[in-house]
Design an enzyme around this catalytic site. Structure first.
Site, PDB file in Angstrom:
ATOM      1  N   HIS A 188      77.846  82.858  71.340  1.00  0.00           N
ATOM      2  CA  HIS A 188      76.006  82.544  71.770  1.00  0.00           C
ATOM      3  C   HIS A 188      75.965  81.585  72.837  1.00  0.00           C
ATOM      4  CE1 HIS A 188      77.121  83.345  67.485  1.00  0.00           C
ATOM      5  NE2 HIS A 188      75.775  83.189  67.265  1.00  0.00           N
ATOM      6  N   ASN A 189      75.954  82.176  74.146  1.00  0.00           N
ATOM      7  CA  ASN A 189      76.166  82.219  75.321  1.00  0.00           C
ATOM      8  C   ASN A 189      74.424  82.594  75.914  1.00  0.00           C
ATOM      9  OD1 ASN A 189      76.604  84.603  76.689  1.00  0.00           O
ATOM     10  ND2 ASN A 189      78.517  83.965  76.319  1.00  0.00           N
ATOM     11  N   ALA A 190      74.246  81.910  77.480  1.00  0.00           N
ATOM     12  CA  ALA A 190      72.870  81.836  77.852  1.00  0.00           C
ATOM     13  C   ALA A 190      72.990  84.213  77.750  1.00  0.00           C
ATOM     14  CB  ALA A 190      73.243  81.354  79.031  1.00  0.00           C
ATOM     15  N   VAL A 191      73.971  84.821  78.330  1.00  0.00           N
ATOM     16  CA  VAL A 191      73.829  85.596  78.355  1.00  0.00           C
ATOM     17  C   VAL A 191      73.143  87.136  76.942  1.00  0.00           C
ATOM     18  CG1 VAL A 191      74.740  88.043  79.196  1.00  0.00           C
ATOM     19  CG2 VAL A 191      75.764  86.022  80.165  1.00  0.00           C
ATOM     20  N   HIS A 192      73.561  86.283  75.390  1.00  0.00           N
ATOM     21  CA  HIS A 192      73.492  86.313  75.070  1.00  0.00           C
ATOM     22  C   HIS A 192      71.365  86.343  74.714  1.00  0.00           C
ATOM     23  CE1 HIS A 192      72.110  86.774  70.414  1.00  0.00           C
ATOM     24  NE2 HIS A 192      71.974  85.354  70.510  1.00  0.00           N
ATOM     25  N   ASP A 229      69.051  80.193  70.381  1.00  0.00           N
ATOM     26  CA  ASP A 229      70.841  79.672  70.520  1.00  0.00           C
ATOM     27  C   ASP A 229      70.770  78.328  70.751  1.00  0.00           C
ATOM     28  OD1 ASP A 229      71.810  81.235  67.949  1.00  0.00           O
ATOM     29  OD2 ASP A 229      71.593  82.369  69.404  1.00  0.00           O
ATOM     30  N   ASP A 338      67.083  89.630  67.458  1.00  0.00           N
ATOM     31  CA  ASP A 338      68.612  88.418  67.050  1.00  0.00           C
ATOM     32  C   ASP A 338      69.842  89.271  67.280  1.00  0.00           C
ATOM     33  OD1 ASP A 338      70.046  86.133  67.410  1.00  0.00           O
ATOM     34  OD2 ASP A 338      69.386  85.297  65.302  1.00  0.00           O
TER      35      ASP A 338
END
Length: 459
Positions: A188-192, A229, A338
């Site tokens: 759950h980070n910016a790449v996701h 997220d 998602d």
């Protein structure tokens, strides 16, 4: 010289914001409900399970800093250096953003950056491809995949000009969004977020949507994908509830993370005044619709949305000329985006599977350490990556994408289902290795709520 000065000022402004921002709670003056809470400081999770009391108060606390929850021990001390690197990377982002305006670069020292920007630009020309490698793109943009991709798409759809968005505010908003994702989180980070935004773009291009969606629909879809997220702590809702975390208390144990993501996004919209030039009623409407989209990603409501979608398709009564029906389809598109990782090519899907399972297992290790009940699918001793992924694909992903293919029976939908089938077969083939090849294969478990915690972790 004027343009160069403007972008230098932006860089200085954003750097100043990074260093000055602190975790905060903001309240809406009209109803005194929490607008947003940023977990940028030392977050302490209140618990009722008998931990040593915190010296500063009478309540027992489980002390967890969500900024470093998933950080490796050897890297936790290098946060300032990492922050500095990311601040310098914004300089590269400003440079890369210039190709969007066609501005020439006169400084020969930028040759190396030009090479990276050139490769990133080539990738953006194929941003509508389902094989888009977000991991490579993130490397080419020096960790600025979310900012670069979202800015490009806003430009691509003509939304900046149409909504008369201030470019300085757009840059500040996107950079702050990217910074409010916890990059220590394996999944759950910016790449996701960038990956979900790219998937959303692919869905927006589908014929049924492309000819029906309004510019406002597209803007909301992209903003929701980029922020869905936002400020995710790297643990799931049950963890927050059983530790009596203040977010769980604030949102009354209902869509805790999704409410927080939405309120955080609204907070940044207001902090940067991105939409401040629009009429107040329009702004509030967009904020509510943004929340409706983000809240739809709550996997605990998966059956509710899926059942409604299936009913519409069975009755053939979806009318995309109807604003509420278009919004519902946007919700379903975001839900698909998602959890679309199992529908990507194996090389990409496998990486995402490993990352999300790493995050699950890390939460399980924390729960064991503090003598909490281990959440389903978070116990690395009783679950393998293959087990987790096969269950998730079978009970969550397949039903959703089968209905999406009914709605949009296109080449992309068939491609996604094809990858899903192949990826599931690949994980099935790995099961004997992971389980020590038992003598008789276990029978496939009956559908149950056990699949949902996996999704709730991913939401």
């Amino acid at each position: 010289m004027g343009i160069a000065l403007i972008w230098s000022v932006i860089a200085i402004l954003v750097r100043w914001i990074f260093y000055k921002r602190r975790g905060a709670i903001s309240y809406d003056s009209s109803d005194q409900t929490a607008l947003y809470i940023r977990m940028l400081g030392d977050v302490r999770v209140r618990s009722q399970v008998g931990f040593e009391p915190d010296r500063r108060g009478s309540h027992p606390y489980l002390g967890i800093d969500f900024r470093t929850l998933h950080a490796h021990a050897e890297s936790t001390g290098s946060i300032p250096a990492r922050r500095i690197r990311r601040l310098f990377s914004f300089q590269r982002h400003l440079l890369s953003s210039r190709f969007l305006r066609g501005a020439p670069h006169l400084n020969p020292l930028h040759i190396l950056d030009e090479d990276y920007c050139g490769q990133a630009k080539c990738m953006l020309e194929k941003v509508g491809s389902w094989n888009f490698d977000i991991f490579l793109f993130d490397r080419l943009t020096n960790g600025n995949s979310l900012v670069t991709l979202t800015l490009y798409l806003l430009s691509h759809y003509g939304l900046i000009e149409l909504f008369q968005l201030d470019m300085v505010k757009v840059h500040c908003f996107l950079v702050l969004v990217q910074e409010d994702y916890h990059n220590h989180n394996p999944y759950h980070n910016a790449v996701h977020a960038a990956d979900v935004t790219q998937a959303m773009h692919c869905y927006l291009k589908e014929p049924k949507l492309a000819k029906s969606l309004t510019s406002c629909d597209i803007l909301l879809g992209l903003l929701a994908a980029a922020t869905h997220d936002l400020d995710h702590p790297g643990v799931n809702q049950p963890f927050l509830i059983k530790t009596n975390h203040y977010l769980a208390v604030l949102y009354r144990n209902t869509s805790v993370l999704e409410n927080h993501h939405w309120r955080s996004a609204v907070g940044l919209l207001r902090e940067t005044e991105l939409l401040s030039h629009l009429p107040a009623e329009d702004r509030l409407t967009m904020e509510r619709q943004l929340g409706s989209l983000i809240l739809a990603t709550d996997i605990s409501r998966q059956n509710e949305y899926l059942s409604k979608f299936r009913t519409h398709l069975d009755q053939e009564d979806l009318c995309l000329g109807n604003a509420s029906h278009r919004h519902f389809i946007l919700q379903m598109a975001l839900k698909c985006a998602d959890i679309c990782n199992p529908c990507r090519p194996w090389e990409l899907s496998k990486q995402w599977s490993e990352k999300v399972t790493e995050e699950f297992f890390h939460q399980g290790d924390i729960e064991k350490k503090h003598k909490l009940e281990v959440s389903p699918l978070c116990d690395s001793e009783n679950n393998s990556i293959a087990d987790v992924q096969i269950g998730f694909m079978t009970y969550v992903v397949e039903p959703l994408f089968a209905e999406w293919a009914r709605f949009s029976d296109t080449r992309l939908s068939q491609t996604m289902l094809g990858h899903l089938c192949l990826n599931k077969a690949s994980w099935n083939a790995m099961q004997p290795e992971a389980s020590g090849s038992s003598e008789e294969p276990e029978s496939e478990p009956e559908p149950s709520s056990r699949a949902l915690p996996q999704g709730s972790l991913q939401s």
